[in-house]
Design an enzyme around this catalytic site. Structure first.
Site, PDB file in Angstrom:
ATOM      1  N   SER A 200       1.659   4.884   0.524  1.00 46.12           N
ATOM      2  CA  SER A 200       0.436   5.998   0.450  1.00 46.12           C
ATOM      3  C   SER A 200      -0.850   5.539  -0.242  1.00 46.12           C
ATOM      4  O   SER A 200      -1.753   5.841  -0.009  1.00 46.12           O
ATOM      5  CB  SER A 200       1.111   7.027  -0.634  1.00 46.12           C
ATOM      6  OG  SER A 200       2.187   7.430   0.259  1.00 46.12           O
ATOM      7  N   TYR A 201      -0.750   4.372  -1.118  1.00 47.11           N
ATOM      8  CA  TYR A 201      -1.857   3.857  -1.562  1.00 47.11           C
ATOM      9  C   TYR A 201      -2.686   3.098  -0.717  1.00 47.11           C
ATOM     10  O   TYR A 201      -3.897   3.357  -0.699  1.00 47.11           O
ATOM     11  CB  TYR A 201      -1.543   2.639  -2.792  1.00 47.11           C
ATOM     12  CG  TYR A 201      -2.435   1.886  -3.370  1.00 47.11           C
ATOM     13  CD1 TYR A 201      -3.319   2.464  -4.390  1.00 47.11           C
ATOM     14  CD2 TYR A 201      -2.801   0.702  -3.125  1.00 47.11           C
ATOM     15  CE1 TYR A 201      -4.363   1.960  -4.996  1.00 47.11           C
ATOM     16  CE2 TYR A 201      -3.978  -0.168  -3.774  1.00 47.11           C
ATOM     17  CZ  TYR A 201      -4.731   0.654  -4.671  1.00 47.11           C
ATOM     18  OH  TYR A 201      -5.503  -0.085  -5.272  1.00 47.11           O
ATOM     19  N   GLY A 202      -2.097   2.278   0.099  1.00 51.99           N
ATOM     20  CA  GLY A 202      -2.889   1.670   1.225  1.00 51.99           C
ATOM     21  C   GLY A 202      -3.517   2.641   2.211  1.00 51.99           C
ATOM     22  O   GLY A 202      -4.641   2.667   2.598  1.00 51.99           O
ATOM     23  N   SER A 204      -4.166   5.963   1.644  1.00 53.49           N
ATOM     24  CA  SER A 204      -5.253   6.521   0.961  1.00 53.49           C
ATOM     25  C   SER A 204      -6.628   5.895   0.944  1.00 53.49           C
ATOM     26  O   SER A 204      -7.817   6.554   1.034  1.00 53.49           O
ATOM     27  CB  SER A 204      -5.152   7.257  -0.256  1.00 53.49           C
ATOM     28  OG  SER A 204      -4.534   6.027  -1.219  1.00 53.49           O
TER      29      SER A 204
END
Length: 291
Positions: A200-202, A204
Protein backbone atom coordinates in the site's frame (compact mmCIF):
# COMPACT_ATOMS: atom_id res chain seq x y z
CA UNK A 1 28.85 31.13 -5.46
CA UNK A 2 25.41 30.15 -6.78
CA UNK A 3 22.44 32.31 -5.83
CA UNK A 4 19.47 29.97 -5.47
CA UNK A 5 17.02 32.86 -5.39
CA UNK A 6 15.46 31.47 -2.21
CA UNK A 7 16.25 34.40 0.08
CA UNK A 8 12.98 35.92 1.25
CA UNK A 9 10.89 33.00 -0.04
CA UNK A 10 8.43 31.10 2.11
CA UNK A 11 8.58 27.29 2.31
CA UNK A 12 6.00 24.89 3.73
CA UNK A 13 7.46 21.47 4.55
CA UNK A 14 5.43 18.51 5.77
CA UNK A 15 6.91 15.76 7.94
CA UNK A 16 9.64 18.09 9.16
CA UNK A 17 10.24 16.91 12.71
CA UNK A 18 13.05 14.52 11.76
CA UNK A 19 14.85 12.90 8.85
CA UNK A 20 14.58 14.29 5.33
CA UNK A 21 12.00 16.91 6.28
CA UNK A 22 14.14 18.35 9.07
CA UNK A 23 17.25 18.35 6.87
CA UNK A 24 15.28 20.12 4.14
CA UNK A 25 14.08 22.77 6.59
CA UNK A 26 17.67 23.43 7.62
CA UNK A 27 18.90 23.56 4.03
CA UNK A 28 16.18 25.95 2.85
CA UNK A 29 16.66 28.19 5.90
CA UNK A 30 20.38 28.43 5.11
CA UNK A 31 19.38 29.84 1.72
CA UNK A 32 17.33 32.54 3.42
CA UNK A 33 13.85 31.04 3.14
CA UNK A 34 11.31 31.33 5.95
CA UNK A 35 10.13 27.85 6.91
CA UNK A 36 6.85 26.53 8.27
CA UNK A 37 7.20 22.91 9.38
CA UNK A 38 4.17 20.66 9.61
CA UNK A 39 4.55 17.39 11.51
CA UNK A 40 2.60 14.73 13.37
CA UNK A 41 4.00 12.62 16.18
CA UNK A 42 3.42 8.98 15.27
CA UNK A 43 2.80 5.91 17.46
CA UNK A 44 5.36 3.15 17.74
CA UNK A 45 5.69 0.55 15.01
CA UNK A 46 5.49 -2.72 16.92
CA UNK A 47 7.50 -3.70 19.99
CA UNK A 48 11.30 -3.61 19.82
CA UNK A 49 13.17 -6.66 21.06
CA UNK A 50 14.79 -6.33 24.51
CA UNK A 51 18.19 -6.30 22.81
CA UNK A 52 17.21 -3.43 20.49
CA UNK A 53 19.45 -0.44 21.23
CA UNK A 54 17.45 2.78 21.20
CA UNK A 55 20.64 4.80 20.72
CA UNK A 56 21.47 3.38 17.28
CA UNK A 57 19.38 2.89 14.10
CA UNK A 58 16.68 0.26 14.33
CA UNK A 59 13.08 -0.10 15.42
CA UNK A 60 13.40 1.48 18.88
CA UNK A 61 15.51 4.36 17.58
CA UNK A 62 13.17 5.00 14.65
CA UNK A 63 10.12 4.96 16.92
CA UNK A 64 11.71 7.63 19.09
CA UNK A 65 12.38 9.80 16.03
CA UNK A 66 8.82 9.45 14.77
CA UNK A 67 7.41 10.40 18.19
CA UNK A 68 9.37 13.62 18.66
CA UNK A 69 8.10 17.13 18.05
CA UNK A 70 9.78 19.75 15.84
CA UNK A 71 10.80 22.12 18.64
CA UNK A 72 14.50 21.32 18.41
CA UNK A 73 14.51 21.80 14.63
CA UNK A 74 12.86 25.21 14.98
CA UNK A 75 15.17 26.22 17.81
CA UNK A 76 18.25 25.33 15.77
CA UNK A 77 17.00 27.26 12.76
CA UNK A 78 16.34 30.34 14.85
CA UNK A 79 19.75 30.10 16.51
CA UNK A 80 21.25 30.25 13.02
CA UNK A 81 19.26 33.39 12.26
CA UNK A 82 16.46 31.70 10.33
CA UNK A 83 12.74 32.38 10.46
CA UNK A 84 10.87 29.21 11.36
CA UNK A 85 7.75 27.89 13.03
CA UNK A 86 6.28 24.41 13.49
CA UNK A 87 2.68 23.26 13.61
CA UNK A 88 1.53 19.77 14.55
CA UNK A 89 -1.48 18.79 12.44
CA UNK A 90 -2.88 15.64 10.84
CA UNK A 91 -2.88 15.79 7.03
CA UNK A 92 -5.43 12.97 6.83
CA UNK A 93 -7.99 15.60 7.88
CA UNK A 94 -8.68 17.64 4.70
CA UNK A 95 -9.56 20.76 6.70
CA UNK A 96 -5.95 20.86 7.96
CA UNK A 97 -4.63 21.74 4.53
CA UNK A 98 -6.08 25.22 3.85
CA UNK A 99 -5.49 26.04 7.52
CA UNK A 100 -1.76 25.32 7.18
CA UNK A 101 -1.51 27.71 4.24
CA UNK A 102 -3.41 30.35 6.19
CA UNK A 103 -0.95 29.97 9.06
CA UNK A 104 2.03 30.25 6.70
CA UNK A 105 0.62 33.42 5.17
CA UNK A 106 -0.09 34.90 8.60
CA UNK A 107 3.44 34.16 9.83
CA UNK A 108 5.58 34.76 6.75
CA UNK A 109 3.53 35.47 3.62
CA UNK A 110 2.33 33.44 0.62
CA UNK A 111 3.97 30.03 0.22
CA UNK A 112 6.50 29.95 -2.63
CA UNK A 113 7.92 26.46 -2.08
CA UNK A 114 5.87 23.40 -1.09
CA UNK A 115 7.70 20.24 -0.02
CA UNK A 116 5.37 17.26 0.48
CA UNK A 117 7.56 15.00 2.57
CA UNK A 118 5.15 13.57 5.18
CA UNK A 119 4.14 9.96 4.67
CA UNK A 120 2.46 6.99 6.28
CA UNK A 121 4.14 3.58 6.13
CA UNK A 122 2.93 0.37 7.75
CA UNK A 123 4.19 -2.74 6.00
CA UNK A 124 1.41 -4.87 4.45
CA UNK A 125 1.25 -7.88 2.17
CA UNK A 126 -1.07 -9.91 -0.05
CA UNK A 127 0.16 -13.27 1.32
CA UNK A 128 -2.08 -14.85 4.01
CA UNK A 129 -0.38 -15.85 7.24
CA UNK A 130 0.79 -19.43 7.40
CA UNK A 131 1.44 -19.79 3.68
CA UNK A 132 4.81 -19.84 1.87
CA UNK A 133 6.28 -16.38 1.80
CA UNK A 134 4.26 -15.10 4.74
CA UNK A 135 5.91 -13.51 7.75
CA UNK A 136 5.09 -11.52 10.86
CA UNK A 137 8.01 -9.15 10.35
CA UNK A 138 9.81 -7.59 7.41
CA UNK A 139 13.51 -8.44 6.97
CA UNK A 140 14.26 -5.25 8.89
CA UNK A 141 12.18 -6.39 11.85
CA UNK A 142 9.15 -4.18 11.28
CA UNK A 143 5.59 -5.52 11.81
CA UNK A 144 3.97 -6.95 8.68
CA UNK A 145 0.20 -7.29 8.39
CA UNK A 146 -2.28 -8.44 5.76
CA UNK A 147 -3.45 -5.82 3.30
CA UNK A 148 -6.88 -4.55 4.33
CA UNK A 149 -9.25 -1.71 3.57
CA UNK A 150 -7.88 0.08 6.63
CA UNK A 151 -4.23 -0.27 5.63
CA UNK A 152 -5.04 0.83 2.08
CA UNK A 153 -7.02 3.88 3.17
CA UNK A 154 -4.49 5.07 5.77
CA UNK A 155 -1.69 5.04 3.21
CA UNK A 156 -3.67 6.76 0.49
CA UNK A 157 -5.07 9.40 2.85
CA UNK A 158 -1.57 10.74 3.54
CA UNK A 159 0.64 9.65 0.66
CA UNK A 160 -1.78 10.41 -2.16
CA UNK A 161 -4.86 12.42 -1.17
CA UNK A 162 -3.11 14.85 1.17
CA UNK A 163 -0.40 15.56 -1.40
CA UNK A 164 -3.00 16.17 -4.11
CA UNK A 165 -4.96 18.53 -1.86
CA UNK A 166 -1.79 20.33 -0.78
CA UNK A 167 -0.88 20.90 -4.43
CA UNK A 168 -4.40 22.07 -5.25
CA UNK A 169 -4.40 24.55 -2.36
CA UNK A 170 -0.94 25.81 -3.28
CA UNK A 171 -2.01 26.28 -6.91
CA UNK A 172 -5.27 28.01 -6.00
CA UNK A 173 -3.53 30.54 -3.79
CA UNK A 174 -0.70 31.23 -6.26
CA UNK A 175 -2.99 31.54 -9.28
CA UNK A 176 -5.65 33.72 -7.68
CA UNK A 177 -2.94 36.08 -6.37
CA UNK A 178 -1.20 36.14 -9.78
CA UNK A 179 2.06 34.90 -8.23
CA UNK A 180 4.71 33.29 -10.46
CA UNK A 181 7.66 30.94 -10.03
CA UNK A 182 6.10 28.56 -7.51
CA UNK A 183 7.85 25.31 -6.68
CA UNK A 184 6.34 21.96 -5.63
CA UNK A 185 8.62 19.08 -4.66
CA UNK A 186 7.03 15.76 -3.72
CA UNK A 187 8.84 12.87 -2.01
CA UNK A 188 8.27 9.36 -3.32
CA UNK A 189 10.24 6.10 -3.08
CA UNK A 190 12.36 4.38 -5.70
CA UNK A 191 10.17 1.27 -5.24
CA UNK A 192 6.87 3.02 -6.05
CA UNK A 193 6.25 0.97 -9.18
CA UNK A 194 5.78 -2.14 -7.01
CA UNK A 195 6.89 -2.60 -3.42
CA UNK A 196 6.60 -6.11 -2.01
CA UNK A 197 5.81 -6.17 1.75
CA UNK A 198 5.05 -2.46 1.51
CA UNK A 199 2.30 -2.84 -1.04
CA UNK A 200 0.00 0.00 0.00
CA UNK A 201 2.91 2.34 0.66
CA UNK A 202 4.35 1.77 -2.80
CA UNK A 203 0.98 2.01 -4.54
CA UNK A 204 0.03 5.24 -2.76
CA UNK A 205 3.35 6.79 -3.73
CA UNK A 206 2.85 5.68 -7.34
CA UNK A 207 -0.55 7.43 -7.35
CA UNK A 208 1.13 10.55 -5.97
CA UNK A 209 3.60 10.47 -8.83
CA UNK A 210 0.70 10.48 -11.31
CA UNK A 211 -0.89 13.46 -9.56
CA UNK A 212 2.48 15.23 -9.72
CA UNK A 213 2.88 14.78 -13.47
CA UNK A 214 -0.68 15.96 -14.07
CA UNK A 215 -0.05 19.02 -11.89
CA UNK A 216 3.17 19.79 -13.75
CA UNK A 217 1.29 19.70 -17.05
CA UNK A 218 -1.56 21.92 -15.88
CA UNK A 219 0.36 24.38 -13.71
CA UNK A 220 3.28 25.05 -16.01
CA UNK A 221 1.50 27.95 -17.77
CA UNK A 222 1.18 29.60 -14.35
CA UNK A 223 4.91 29.41 -13.69
CA UNK A 224 4.64 26.56 -11.17
CA UNK A 225 7.04 23.65 -11.48
CA UNK A 226 6.28 20.23 -9.98
CA UNK A 227 8.97 17.60 -9.54
CA UNK A 228 9.43 14.35 -7.62
CA UNK A 229 12.38 13.28 -5.51
CA UNK A 230 12.49 9.50 -5.32
CA UNK A 231 14.90 8.46 -2.54
CA UNK A 232 16.81 5.26 -2.44
CA UNK A 233 17.56 3.75 0.98
CA UNK A 234 18.10 6.73 3.28
CA UNK A 235 19.21 6.56 6.90
CA UNK A 236 16.45 8.32 8.80
CA UNK A 237 16.82 5.93 11.72
CA UNK A 238 15.08 2.84 10.36
CA UNK A 239 18.04 1.06 8.71
CA UNK A 240 19.80 -1.32 11.09
CA UNK A 241 23.59 -1.72 10.81
CA UNK A 242 23.17 -5.13 9.14
CA UNK A 243 20.68 -3.72 6.64
CA UNK A 244 22.96 -0.76 5.97
CA UNK A 245 25.84 -3.01 5.08
CA UNK A 246 23.72 -5.10 2.70
CA UNK A 247 22.14 -2.04 1.05
CA UNK A 248 25.52 -0.35 0.66
CA UNK A 249 26.78 -3.37 -1.24
CA UNK A 250 23.80 -3.05 -3.63
CA UNK A 251 24.45 0.64 -4.28
CA UNK A 252 27.08 1.81 -6.79
CA UNK A 253 28.30 4.60 -4.48
CA UNK A 254 28.62 2.01 -1.70
CA UNK A 255 26.66 3.69 1.05
CA UNK A 256 23.09 4.49 2.02
CA UNK A 257 21.81 8.03 1.75
CA UNK A 258 21.73 10.62 4.49
CA UNK A 259 18.88 13.13 4.89
CA UNK A 260 21.23 15.93 3.83
CA UNK A 261 21.82 14.18 0.49
CA UNK A 262 18.11 14.47 -0.26
CA UNK A 263 17.83 18.00 1.14
CA UNK A 264 20.51 19.27 -1.25
CA UNK A 265 18.55 17.98 -4.24
CA UNK A 266 15.33 19.48 -2.90
CA UNK A 267 17.04 22.86 -2.57
CA UNK A 268 18.14 22.58 -6.19
CA UNK A 269 14.59 21.84 -7.34
CA UNK A 270 13.32 24.80 -5.32
CA UNK A 271 15.97 27.11 -6.74
CA UNK A 272 16.12 29.30 -9.82
CA UNK A 273 18.64 26.85 -11.26
CA UNK A 274 15.76 24.35 -11.72
CA UNK A 275 13.44 26.84 -13.48
CA UNK A 276 13.40 24.74 -16.70
CA UNK A 277 12.73 21.42 -14.96
CA UNK A 278 9.22 20.15 -14.32
CA UNK A 279 7.25 16.91 -14.33
CA UNK A 280 10.38 14.87 -13.60
CA UNK A 281 11.37 12.12 -11.18
CA UNK A 282 14.90 12.33 -9.82
CA UNK A 283 16.09 9.04 -8.34
CA UNK A 284 18.32 10.18 -5.49
CA UNK A 285 19.96 7.08 -4.12
CA UNK A 286 23.58 6.72 -5.16
CA UNK A 287 22.56 4.68 -8.19
CA UNK A 288 20.39 2.24 -6.20
CA UNK A 289 17.89 2.54 -9.06
CA UNK A 290 18.74 3.58 -12.60
CA UNK A 291 16.57 4.07 -15.68
Amino acid sequence: MIDTGLAGKVALITGGNHGIGAATARALAREGASVLINYLRMPALGSPAPSDDASSPGLAFYNSRRAQDADEVVRNLREQGGRAQAIEADLSNPTTIPWLFEQAEYLFGPVDVLVNNADYCQADTFIPKGYPGSADLTPGGYPLSALSAESHDRHFAINSRAVALMMAEFARRRITKDLRDGRIINLSTDAASGFGQNTSYGASKFAMESYSRAAAHELGPYGITVNIVSPGPTQTGWITPAMEQALSEQTPLRRVGQPEDLADVIVFLASQQARWLTGQILYVGGGHRML
